[in-house]
Design an enzyme around this catalytic site. Structure first.
Site, PDB file in Angstrom:
ATOM      1  N   ASP A   1       0.933  -1.228  -0.029  1.00  7.64           N
ATOM      2  CA  ASP A   1      -0.185   0.155   0.028  1.00  7.64           C
ATOM      3  C   ASP A   1       1.102   1.103   0.138  1.00  7.64           C
ATOM      4  O   ASP A   1       1.042   2.091   0.999  1.00  7.64           O
ATOM      5  CB  ASP A   1      -0.843   0.047   1.130  1.00  7.64           C
ATOM      6  CG  ASP A   1      -0.146  -0.070   2.519  1.00  7.64           C
ATOM      7  OD1 ASP A   1       0.906  -0.478   2.717  1.00  7.64           O
ATOM      8  OD2 ASP A   1      -0.808   0.508   3.524  1.00  7.64           O
TER       9      ASP A   1
ATOM     10  N   HIS B   1       9.485  -1.018   9.235  1.00  5.01           N
ATOM     11  CA  HIS B   1       8.323  -2.052   9.479  1.00  5.01           C
ATOM     12  C   HIS B   1       8.366  -2.789   8.043  1.00  5.01           C
ATOM     13  O   HIS B   1       8.770  -4.130   8.159  1.00  5.01           O
ATOM     14  CB  HIS B   1       7.160  -1.362   9.579  1.00  5.01           C
ATOM     15  CG  HIS B   1       7.243  -0.315  10.555  1.00  5.01           C
ATOM     16  ND1 HIS B   1       7.134  -0.691  12.101  1.00  5.01           N
ATOM     17  CD2 HIS B   1       6.940   0.942  10.649  1.00  5.01           C
ATOM     18  CE1 HIS B   1       7.194   0.348  12.780  1.00  5.01           C
ATOM     19  NE2 HIS B   1       6.922   1.288  11.912  1.00  5.01           N
TER      20      HIS B   1
END
Length: 308
Positions: free
Chosen positions: A9, A241
């Site tokens: 995303d 992340h």
């Protein structure tokens, strides 16, 4: 070499993860699928194409889900974290390439069936595309080689609130479907990703390397650093992340895991929380609990465009 479908995303840490992945000879990125999350799905698709263009790579991109599995989208996107364009407000061009016409969910199903037991799925956004694929073609569960997911906060607090991590919070029902599917999952959550911080001085080195792509990434990640410093004064870096999920796909020995069932709360104050289940409950997944952060950071920096 692992054949990889990379589900993104694309915000700032996705962009770094894409660069890390395509510069890693252990991985053959056969396609990228996009989902709403950090930004809307059309923006995530544009950003993915733009990052690939900056990296000089031509890999097919497939647009996917534009909303959660079976709930209304949550209000707004993470623009305060990733910028208005999702890339730290540095995107000053439109990519020359376009996404393929095939729907991301169908592409995932098609490739897993075409390449049984060969495809690794790395998913670093909301799990909507993967949940839709499992619902549409449950037989792929037995055909996927492995799945590495950036998401969750099983033994630590969340980052969008005290309970939930952003990817799971965006579509808890999709996460619930995926975790309960029986897919061979390694969950790379906040339990480990907040231990892998990228210091600002490393990013300054990208800018000073004298390359256009280095400056592009340095400016983008500078925005991310500013957010991290604002949200966590004195933290001294930004979380890697999504790149850590790529690192674990390359080298699972970077982390230690606990093999447990993980449930997802889908309502109330703790909506989006990932919780460990009892030892008897199945199916189980590998939840990352420890990471060799210095070794990972060294590996990541060597593979980034300005680090080569």
């Amino acid at each position: 070499m692992k054949k990889v479908i990379f589900d993104v995303d694309t915000g700032i840490d996705d962009a770094m993860a894409i660069a890390y992945a395509v510069n890693s000879p252990e991985l053959d990125i056969i396609g990228l699928t996009t989902c709403y999350g950090n930004v809307a799905v059309d923006e995530a698709t544009r950003n993915t194409l733009a990052v690939l263009e900056k990296l000089g790579r031509n890999i097919p991109v497939f647009a996917g889900a534009d909303k959660p599995l079976n709930r209304n989208p949550r209000e707004g996107f993470a623009k305060h974290v990733h910028g208005e364009d999702g890339l730290g407000n540095v995107l000053d061009f439109e990519p020359q390439t376009s996404a393929k016409s095939e729907y991301a969910v169908d592409y995932i199903i098609e490739q897993v069936k075409k390449l049984p037991h060969e495809v690794t799925i790395i998913a670093v956004g909301p799990l909507t595309n993967l949940a839709l694929a499992v619902q549409k073609a449950p037989e792929i569960v037995e055909l996927v080689s492995d799945v590495v997911i950036m998401g969750g906060a099983v033994f630590v607090p969340g980052n969008v609130n005290p309970y939930a991590e952003a990817n799971i919070f965006t579509d808890p029902e999709a996460a619930e479907v995926v975790f309960a599917s029986g897919l061979p999952i390694t969950l790379v959550g906040l339990d480990v990703t907040m231990q892998t911080l990228l210091p600002r001085q490393n990013v300054d080195a990208w800018r000073n390397a004298g390359s256009e792509v280095g400056e592009f990434f340095a400016n983008m990640v500078g925005f991310y650093h500013d957010f991290y410093e604002y949200a966590n004064p004195g933290i001294g870096g930004c979380g890697l992340h999504d790149p850590l999920a790529v690192g674990v796909a390359i080298d699972p020995s970077l982390v230690k895991t606990k093999y447990i069932g993980v449930g997802v709360i889908t309502e109330g104050e703790e909506d989006g929380r990932t919780v460990p289940l009892s030892e008897e409950e199945e199916p189980k997944i590998n939840v990352c609990t420890e990471v060799d952060a210095p070794r990972f950071l060294e590996h990541f920096l060597k593979r980034m465009p300005a680090g080569q």
